[in-house]
Write a protein that holds these residues in place. Structure first.
Motif, PDB file in Angstrom:
ATOM      1  N   CYS A   1       2.620   2.783  19.564  1.00 52.72           N
ATOM      2  CA  CYS A   1       2.274   4.155  19.176  1.00 52.72           C
ATOM      3  C   CYS A   1       3.422   5.151  19.216  1.00 52.72           C
ATOM      4  O   CYS A   1       3.298   6.236  18.655  1.00 52.72           O
TER       5      CYS A   1
ATOM      6  N   GLY B   1       2.993   9.037  19.570  1.00 49.48           N
ATOM      7  CA  GLY B   1       1.561   9.312  19.497  1.00 49.48           C
ATOM      8  C   GLY B   1       1.155  10.153  18.310  1.00 49.48           C
ATOM      9  O   GLY B   1       0.033  10.662  18.252  1.00 49.48           O
TER      10      GLY B   1
ATOM     11  N   ASP C   1       2.075   1.190  23.977  1.00 51.15           N
ATOM     12  CA  ASP C   1       3.515   1.074  23.765  1.00 51.15           C
ATOM     13  C   ASP C   1       4.165   0.793  25.111  1.00 51.15           C
ATOM     14  O   ASP C   1       3.493   0.880  26.150  1.00 51.15           O
TER      15      ASP C   1
ATOM     16  N   ILE D   1       4.870   5.251  27.238  1.00 52.18           N
ATOM     17  CA  ILE D   1       3.729   6.068  26.816  1.00 52.18           C
ATOM     18  C   ILE D   1       3.838   7.510  27.309  1.00 52.18           C
ATOM     19  O   ILE D   1       2.876   8.266  27.234  1.00 52.18           O
TER      20      ILE D   1
ATOM     21  N   VAL E   1       2.803  10.132  24.754  1.00 50.00           N
ATOM     22  CA  VAL E   1       1.360  10.109  24.489  1.00 50.00           C
ATOM     23  C   VAL E   1       0.605  10.724  25.664  1.00 50.00           C
ATOM     24  O   VAL E   1      -0.354  11.479  25.471  1.00 50.00           O
TER      25      VAL E   1
ATOM     26  N   PRO F   1      -3.854   6.241  26.796  1.00 52.51           N
ATOM     27  CA  PRO F   1      -2.544   5.593  26.721  1.00 52.51           C
ATOM     28  C   PRO F   1      -2.522   4.346  27.610  1.00 52.51           C
ATOM     29  O   PRO F   1      -3.115   4.337  28.686  1.00 52.51           O
TER      30      PRO F   1
ATOM     31  N   CYS G   1       0.385   1.416  28.877  1.00 55.30           N
ATOM     32  CA  CYS G   1       1.736   0.863  28.878  1.00 55.30           C
ATOM     33  C   CYS G   1       1.619  -0.651  28.795  1.00 55.30           C
ATOM     34  O   CYS G   1       0.918  -1.277  29.591  1.00 55.30           O
TER      35      CYS G   1
END
Length: 187
Positions: free
Chosen positions: A33, A36, A53, A56, A59, A69, A71
């Motif tokens: 992402c 975000g 991702d 994060i 995000v 979110p 990780c």
């Protein structure tokens, strides 16, 4: 320090155009992402979003209750999202072929895959230039065919915005779309 995700702030035109096809009520996966930008776009249109991702922080800073979110190392040997189901999956500027075939399996019937990333020839314009991170001609179409996804739209083109690049884009549905979208541009 400059964050590489700061370069592109707005949701992709491709994602904005085809996100209305994603059925409401389920969770949408924003894979890799980044900052975000697509998670935020999807949440603002009423979707619950799982934003994944390795980093994060951007995000998390959005602090949006519709965005979860997570990780995650998406390139580990074991696919970290096994047995997950999504009404939509959005992937932009990311390609990791060893797990690519997992994506259609995670879509619910009527679920939408929106994929947009760099294609062969992109090295003429900058990074990525490594063929391991560039789609081959027709690769997303072959992928959709292999997984019996209904192709709504496909492009393999040069773009000049947000920066010059060769990209391949796919919007495909597992089964039949739950919603229709007008074919005109929705910028």
């Amino acid at each position: 320090m400059h964050n590489p995700h700061d370069v592109i702030a707005n949701a992709s035109v491709w994602v904005r155009r085809f996100s209305p096809l994603i059925p409401k009520g389920g969770v949408v996966l924003d894979l890799a992402c980044g900052s975000g930008r697509h998670s935020e776009w999807l949440a603002n249109t009423g979707h619950q979003v799982l934003a994944i991702d390795q980093d994060i922080s951007a995000v998390q800073a959005l602090n949006n209750p519709l965005i979860t979110p997570k990780c995650c190392d998406l390139e580990q040997t074991e696919w970290p999202l096994s047995n997950s189901e999504f009404s939509g999956i959005v992937v932009t500027n990311y390609l990791y072929r060893p797990h690519l075939d997992q994506l259609p399996q995670m879509l619910v019937d009527g679920g939408v895959l929106i994929y947009e990333t760099f294609a062969l020839g992109n090295g003429d314009f900058g990074k990525p230039a490594n063929p391991n991170f560039l789609l081959n001609p027709g690769e997303l179409l072959a992928f959709a065919t292999r997984h019996v996804l209904k192709v709504v739209a496909y492009e393999d083109i040069y773009v000049d915005q947000p920066k010059p690049a060769m990209v391949q884009r796919l919007c495909a549905v597992k089964g039949e779309p739950k919603q229709r979208i007008p074919l005109q541009f929705q910028g």
